[in-house]
Write a protein that holds these residues in place. Sequence first.
Motif, short mmCIF file in Angstrom:
data_model
loop_
_atom_site.label_atom_id
_atom_site.label_comp_id
_atom_site.label_asym_id
_atom_site.label_seq_id
_atom_site.Cartn_x
_atom_site.Cartn_y
_atom_site.Cartn_z
N ASP A 1 0.81 -1.21 0.00
CA ASP A 1 0.00 0.00 0.00
C ASP A 1 0.85 1.27 0.00
N PHE A 2 2.01 1.22 0.66
CA PHE A 2 2.89 2.39 0.64
C PHE A 2 3.40 2.65 -0.78
N LEU A 3 3.90 1.60 -1.42
CA LEU A 3 4.40 1.74 -2.78
C LEU A 3 3.29 2.19 -3.73
N GLY A 4 2.14 1.53 -3.61
CA GLY A 4 1.04 1.82 -4.53
C GLY A 4 0.47 3.21 -4.36
N HIS A 5 0.45 3.70 -3.11
CA HIS A 5 -0.14 5.02 -2.87
C HIS A 5 0.87 6.15 -3.10
N TRP A 6 1.96 6.14 -2.33
CA TRP A 6 2.86 7.29 -2.33
C TRP A 6 3.79 7.35 -3.53
N PRO B 1 1.73 10.73 -7.12
CA PRO B 1 2.41 11.60 -8.09
C PRO B 1 1.58 11.94 -9.32
N VAL B 2 0.64 11.07 -9.70
CA VAL B 2 -0.19 11.36 -10.87
C VAL B 2 -1.59 11.80 -10.49
N GLY B 3 -1.80 12.10 -9.20
CA GLY B 3 -3.05 12.70 -8.77
C GLY B 3 -4.14 11.73 -8.38
N ALA B 4 -3.76 10.51 -7.99
CA ALA B 4 -4.76 9.51 -7.60
C ALA B 4 -4.58 9.14 -6.14
N SER B 5 -5.37 8.19 -5.67
CA SER B 5 -5.33 7.74 -4.28
C SER B 5 -5.64 6.26 -4.24
N LEU B 6 -4.70 5.46 -3.76
CA LEU B 6 -4.93 4.02 -3.69
C LEU B 6 -6.11 3.65 -2.78
N SER C 1 -7.69 13.77 -3.37
CA SER C 1 -6.28 13.52 -3.06
C SER C 1 -5.40 14.68 -3.51
N VAL C 2 -5.99 15.88 -3.59
CA VAL C 2 -5.27 17.01 -4.16
C VAL C 2 -4.10 17.44 -3.28
N ALA C 3 -4.25 17.39 -1.95
CA ALA C 3 -3.16 17.84 -1.08
C ALA C 3 -1.91 16.98 -1.22
N PRO C 4 -2.00 15.64 -1.15
CA PRO C 4 -0.80 14.83 -1.39
C PRO C 4 -0.22 15.03 -2.79
#
Length: 317
Positions: free
Chosen positions: A88-93, A98-103, A181-184
Amino acid sequence: MPAAPRARPADLFTPEEWAPFQARAAWVGPLLVLHCWGVILLAAVAGVLWPILIPLCVAVIGTRQLGLAILMHEAAHGGLSPRARLNDFLGHWLCAVPVGASLPLYRPYHLSHHKYAQQPEDPDLVLSAPFPVTRASLRRKIIRDLTGQTFFKQRVLYLFKAFASDRDEDMAEGAVVTGRSVAPFLLVNAALLAAAILAGVWWAYFVLWLLPLATWFPMVTRLRNIAEHACVEGSADDAFRAARTTRASWWERAFIAPYWVNFHAEHHLFMHVPCWKLPALHRAVHARPQGGRIEVAGGYMEVLKTASAGTTLPASG
């Protein structure tokens, strides 16, 4: 609310034949994430050193930005690592943000797509239902992608609509989660901009990250969506017809379909098989009589002709 038809491994394989497809390697997923970022970095360096290569670099980086989204998709199925936290860390962060999504937001959405694939309840049905379209319509869509209009619509206009229930085809999948997920997304992109400034090439962030994200990435994402489900007859009734597999040449893998995303029919058949095993699964399934029912296209240009000509490709082996 009936679920989509399902295939069972036992329908095609013995337990011994199926065992290799169940095994997961702890190192492959992280290596794929590293590979994706490595290609992006090398293409960015090439663009800085040899500006004449910038158009090519934009295409390469935009395709690997799609690669990050594909690896986020892999993480949604738990495929990047057998360790849930690392997955989940790899998939999310490193992939989604970086491309504006959220796992965390993408996973339930996407699993719903698998549960109701091509049924009225499928949240991705809006991506395939409009096809076939006219060639003029398809051309307008691609022009909107390559000129940044789709990016502006998803990242700016839909920022304020992400919580609304109404959405069209450009709102599906990635754009649904962008506003939430705009803030991340801004945080990671600020870090990328800071890295470019520290390297003395501030402009590289805009030309070699933001420009691909606003142009090539939306375009190849659209091509991926069309190829996966559009114009496949019987997709709502037959598990072997739920999606299309597209044979991808080396240049299509480099500029359109990275990380085995083209084997989408096999992915829908057995969604927990890791993406790097999909070519072997493709061969194994097509060695069985049921494999002849799968929709297989000879390439992405062939799919686009079908999606814009009002015809449907016959199933092929």
